[in-house]
Design an enzyme around this catalytic site. Sequence first.
Site, short mmCIF file in Angstrom:
data_model
loop_
_atom_site.label_atom_id
_atom_site.label_comp_id
_atom_site.label_asym_id
_atom_site.label_seq_id
_atom_site.Cartn_x
_atom_site.Cartn_y
_atom_site.Cartn_z
N GLY B 82 4.16 29.37 -12.74
CA GLY B 82 4.87 30.25 -13.65
C GLY B 82 6.37 30.11 -13.49
N SER B 83 7.11 30.35 -14.58
CA SER B 83 8.57 30.35 -14.48
C SER B 83 9.03 31.67 -13.84
CB SER B 83 9.19 30.19 -15.86
OG SER B 83 8.94 28.88 -16.34
N GLY B 84 10.31 31.72 -13.53
CA GLY B 84 10.88 32.91 -12.90
C GLY B 84 11.12 32.72 -11.42
N HIS B 85 10.78 31.53 -10.90
CA HIS B 85 10.97 31.23 -9.47
C HIS B 85 12.01 30.13 -9.27
CE1 HIS B 85 7.41 33.64 -9.07
NE2 HIS B 85 6.68 32.77 -9.74
N LYS B 133 0.39 26.09 -5.85
CA LYS B 133 0.50 27.36 -5.12
C LYS B 133 -0.79 28.16 -5.34
CE LYS B 133 4.42 29.10 -6.80
NZ LYS B 133 4.49 28.20 -7.99
N ASP B 138 -3.23 29.24 -11.52
CA ASP B 138 -2.73 27.90 -11.19
C ASP B 138 -3.85 27.02 -10.65
OD1 ASP B 138 -0.46 29.45 -11.61
OD2 ASP B 138 0.71 28.50 -10.05
N HIS B 247 5.72 37.65 -7.31
CA HIS B 247 5.71 38.29 -8.64
C HIS B 247 5.84 39.80 -8.49
CE1 HIS B 247 3.08 34.72 -8.61
NE2 HIS B 247 3.78 34.39 -9.66
#
Lengths: 361, 361
Positions: B82-85, B133, B138, B247
């Site tokens: 996921g994006s945001g990391h 991860k 995922d 998250h």
Amino acid sequence: MVGPPTDPAVPPAGAGGTAAAPFEQEATTVKKFVNTADTVLRDALTGLAAAHPELSVDIERRFVARAEPPRSGKVALVSGGGSGHEPLHAGFVGPGMLDAACPGEIFTSPVPDQMLAAASAVDSGAGVLFVVKNYTGDVMNFEMAADLAGDDGIETASVLVDDDVAVEDSTFTAGRRGTGATLFVEKIAGALAEEGADLAAVADMARRVDEASRSFAIALTACTTPASGKPGFDLPEDEIEVGVGIHGEPGRRREKVRPAAELAALLVDTVVDDLASAPDQPAIVLLNGMGGTPLIELYVLFGEVSARLEQRGVRVARSLVGNYVTSLDMAGASLTACRADDRMIDLWDAPVRTPALRWGV
Amino acid sequence: MVGPPTDPAVPPAGAGGTAAAPFEQEATTVKKFVNTADTVLRDALTGLAAAHPELSVDIERRFVARAEPPRSGKVALVSGGGSGHEPLHAGFVGPGMLDAACPGEIFTSPVPDQMLAAASAVDSGAGVLFVVKNYTGDVMNFEMAADLAGDDGIETASVLVDDDVAVEDSTFTAGRRGTGATLFVEKIAGALAEEGADLAAVADMARRVDEASRSFAIALTACTTPASGKPGFDLPEDEIEVGVGIHGEPGRRREKVRPAAELAALLVDTVVDDLASAPDQPAIVLLNGMGGTPLIELYVLFGEVSARLEQRGVRVARSLVGNYVTSLDMAGASLTACRADDRMIDLWDAPVRTPALRWGV
């Protein structure tokens, strides 16, 4: 000898700062990774030393230099300013950029003693260039340091960085404030010094880079200092500060929050309108996060900034996106552009090896 | 083919995401540099492409690869999540580290089609290692991608990263969550692949790095996604989340905020107690900011972390301090330590040239 703080809201820690018990309850009410507000600088320097063996961190005298001794004949670059803008300046110490940095307390000018100690430590005999952001306390203290260095037989020159087009005078400044162009000055003049240029040539290049650079910033939120524990100014939930300074100084106006494309146009147009007209000359561009802005948002904004620059006829020769000249945890971004000639771009591309900027080595 | 989001609070953007008008008022009430919540990933990839000509950004198929073509005989490393990391994972694409990264929507797994497209683009015939991860979405989607790749004649292996000792199972995970060790796996296995090792050897090294690594995180604040516009969880003004996930998943407990030295002891002791006992083996250490933590605080914390590690008899062979595996604008930090043998340290030191990690070149 202690100069006035650049931000009167944050008094200097005073001589007793390091004697404070680290676990006092009142110091822990602020939600930050600090022991006490009084020991933030000392504690951060301790961590910097542990993380970067390639730096020499003088915790007592409060300056950070390269670990290797000065190279004979090389002009030294020394900068400094209040803490809270990391990685500026200590993160830019290393081959190809600064020789030393003097961090003050948070948002507070370093003192002349620090600057003198740093200059003495890094001068090889070829002289020292002070890179000074245009804030009253910094300017006054670097001037005093230059006098003291002269007394000690150290030749100095100074460059004043004043790139922020937001306001003509500000809370702690006469004239324009110094922000993102500091990174350009330190990188480009640092590379020239590494080549062996003399003090006059290095100072001249530093001034030309400053003159060719303009910046403008937008804050989405205010920053919170460890000492106050509260945001430095009030910003309604749907408003942004347009033209904010790196200590949260007021900008030009408050506005409602707008989409990234519109904010990018505002940043680009303000900067480009103030840049020297030089249609064929490309730009080095920094899109800088203020500390609390996620990298994904900076990339969203840079996509729009890049498109708008092209619309405005500005060719981006080199770019940098990230948190480089920050305001603690402020959410926001600044745009800096430098109309660079070929020589400046060559010097920009030259190898640099510092904690925060590293390429070509 | 669209897999389940890893965070049900954030639905996938859907096929119509790019058709949304960029200036719709409802999309701008969140104070972030975004156009609309639906277009964040596409817009960020546009900016990434503009900022990094050394990367090849496929905006339609949503993967980021090195600009230069695959080198014959080199095993390719592909990661994603996921994006945001950010900078994870796209910021780690480049010589010495990843060959490609597949970003999902914010906090949402990428889909198998992305992974397959990336694997096809970077496979030189020597096979592809998927670095995954440990989050349910995922894991499932990379498994599907491996099956699809097999159908296309691409050999794959996978390594599951599960270093977070906070909780055994979590909101989106069976078993331990994957966090900071991902950087160690991608760097060390990436260097081995660069040397020309075969797929089995690269996968084996990746698994050994994961097994040797442990992480633990503390949140001072929750993060806010562009889609929700509100913090993901409530945290009282004087409390921290101990053992938080990337998250914002719940950790072990809430606690009152404490001085940096005590939080450092908590991080170090939790990680070291869970690390394999190997008294003479040094550690590679990452003190990672979650996105909203100023760098000066990370250095304060690292000073204490470094001292505590020494007290616990752990020698720090290499260290990294900064924002590498983030949670949007969350204020907080995670500690990752890897008990590294000499080979791992050599591979850590090997040249790397990516947007976020760069040395030796």
